[in-house]
Scaffold this motif. Sequence first.
Motif, PDB file in Angstrom:
ATOM      1  N   UNK A 174      79.780  38.563   0.834  1.00 48.80           N
ATOM      2  CA  UNK A 174      80.431  39.420  -0.018  1.00 48.80           C
ATOM      3  C   UNK A 174      80.301  40.765   0.888  1.00 48.80           C
ATOM      4  N   UNK A 175      79.214  41.147   1.460  1.00 52.07           N
ATOM      5  CA  UNK A 175      79.531  42.526   2.128  1.00 52.07           C
ATOM      6  C   UNK A 175      80.345  42.535   3.238  1.00 52.07           C
ATOM      7  N   UNK A 176      80.598  41.439   4.010  1.00 51.41           N
ATOM      8  CA  UNK A 176      81.628  41.578   5.054  1.00 51.41           C
ATOM      9  C   UNK A 176      83.040  41.621   4.346  1.00 51.41           C
ATOM     10  N   UNK A 177      83.206  40.689   3.174  1.00 51.73           N
ATOM     11  CA  UNK A 177      84.668  40.868   2.609  1.00 51.73           C
ATOM     12  C   UNK A 177      84.780  42.418   2.119  1.00 51.73           C
ATOM     13  N   UNK A 178      83.877  42.800   1.494  1.00 50.91           N
ATOM     14  CA  UNK A 178      84.105  44.217   0.948  1.00 50.91           C
ATOM     15  C   UNK A 178      84.325  45.302   1.987  1.00 50.91           C
ATOM     16  N   UNK A 179      83.508  45.125   3.032  1.00 48.61           N
ATOM     17  CA  UNK A 179      83.807  46.158   4.289  1.00 48.61           C
ATOM     18  C   UNK A 179      85.112  46.078   4.962  1.00 48.61           C
ATOM     19  N   UNK A 180      85.842  44.803   4.771  1.00 42.94           N
ATOM     20  CA  UNK A 180      87.183  44.915   5.277  1.00 42.94           C
ATOM     21  C   UNK A 180      88.106  45.591   4.149  1.00 42.94           C
TER      22      UNK A 180
END
Length: 658
Positions: free
Chosen positions: A276-282
């Motif tokens: 989730x963090x990786x997706x949100x960072x993008x």
Amino acid sequence: MHQLTRSIQVEIHMRQVSLATYLSTLKDFKEKEIHNIIIDTNSEKITILLKKILQQKMNEYKYHYLFTSFDLETFDLEDFKYNYVNITSFRLVNRGDVVVKDILKDLTYYTQNIHNHNNAVLNLNKIGMIESESALMFDSMYIFAIGLQTLDQSHTIFISNLTCEDEIPWNGGLSLINYINSVEWKGLTGPIQFKEGERVQFKLDLVKLKQHSIVKVGEWTPNGHLNITEPTMFFDSGSINVTLVVITILETPYVMMHYEKNFTGNERFYGFCVDILETISHEVGFDYILDLVPDRKYGAKDANTGEWNGMVSQLMKNKADLAVGSMTITYARESVIDFTKPFMNLGISILFKVPATEPTRLFSFMNPLAIEIWLYVIIAYFLVSICIYIVGRLSPTEWRCIHPCNLDHITVGNQFCLSDSFWFTIETLMQQSPDIFPRAIATRIISSIWGFFSIIIVASYTANLAAFLTTERMINPIENADDLASQTEISYGSLDSGSTMTFFRDSMIETYKKMWRNMDNKKPSVFTTTYEDGIKRVNQGNYAFLMESTMLDYIIQRDCNLTQIGGLLDTKGYGIATPKGSPWRDKISLAILELQEKGEIQILYDKWWKNSDETCTRKSNSQSSKVNSLGLESIGGVFVVLLAGIFVAETLIWKWAK
């Protein structure tokens, strides 16, 4: 060759504003999505304008403010430093210069002496800081003093009375101007030199607000004009290059860790929250450095000291920008830090070991009725049979001639002898047609009541027989939280310093208050430092673990020896935590809502929770309610009864034959 030119059209909005129209003008800019704003006003009004900008929440990275004032460093920009808002201005006084430091040091010392001895205060903005207007006045007076001193050394200065009415020039004025133009000196505003009455060889520093400080990013000179020395400080708001410090805590399957040496940095971590963090960072546009919280705790407030620990403490001290993990949104935490919209909804539930299955016995067909019921039925059978025998003997109607056609030997007999009475009762119970029928009113009443009793017993037995023989019966000592609170044999606890513990500690519901008193006073402690410790204690038996339903769901799908008891005790959500006033909260919240609408969070949930390679095979509730095939262990006793009856009958026949 044709020279190609490209014309660029720029839309410019100009507003002449006053103190009364600051707010409305900012609202208009916000609605029209005007993000680049040049502000030309005096220093006194800039402070008010900054407050209006905060009220409109226009202090984030997509806004760029260019102030014409030279006194940016004298303003209170604490609420703007950590929001990545772009604020640019020019600086006339470089406080980092050695000469400037010495002059400001002397001014500070002189200011303190004036204040101590003469009760007067020199109008300085701050200790070690001076406004550009005061600096220019200081340099002007210093240059004037040098020119006047030089004039006094070469000429005798005569001072005469002057009036505003008579236009009589001073004879030394032209010489004084010439001496001033010849002065070269480095003051608060930089090198001072004049050419044909204009100041030359000076520069303005281009400064920009960065986290924690204001830094120089370029300079402007009359000859070279603007020179950007730090071009990386200016970035496109759509592709912000910001690295955030993110803290987390290890918790399967939210955040897990590779311990191999070939994994470094953020690659060490994997799991649901990491995805989730990786997706949100993008989506939002930032880089991050992921690391573990030092004390391995989510964050709870100490009831005695009032201090917070865990990830909450790290955010409060601004040692991290985000906290990601299975972190529950609570009122206490929300009062000291901020949370995004929840990316997962859940509640507290009870993890318990699967209860033992009731062993199947040979005479399981007798289970639909309790042992005492079977005894009462047998007693009733004997009592009714004896009653029919006695009433039949006493009633004249039940007496009849055995051989009515033989008039020489008239024999009178009763049809309800003792054996016939018992046989009549058992035939009625088995719902068979008997060979004899009662004639007297008394025997008919007894027979009817016995028949009604037999119908009820047989119907109840038949209705309950299927449930007892076709479904597994489990011995479950607890069914819900009330059962836990009302007993003392089974211990129960939760994760230490977690939201579940806080929920029971602060709850006003009597059942939960009772449970908290029991947990708090239990020795040894029933609280665990990790979920793994709690699961281990549950598997050891005689212990119930109070935990959040999502983690419980993950566990019971992989360990068929564990199960969930009862429903949810409360409802709450997991969110990403930020420090108070962080500009990233709203951006991440919007990204979470978008991911939920697209179904991407559900896809990630299925990936980590319902992986068929890891889940165990469990008989679901719907399967257990279906009719199962009966084995010999369930109804073997029926065959035993049948064989016993055949054996008794054969024995009687052989005795009669002999």
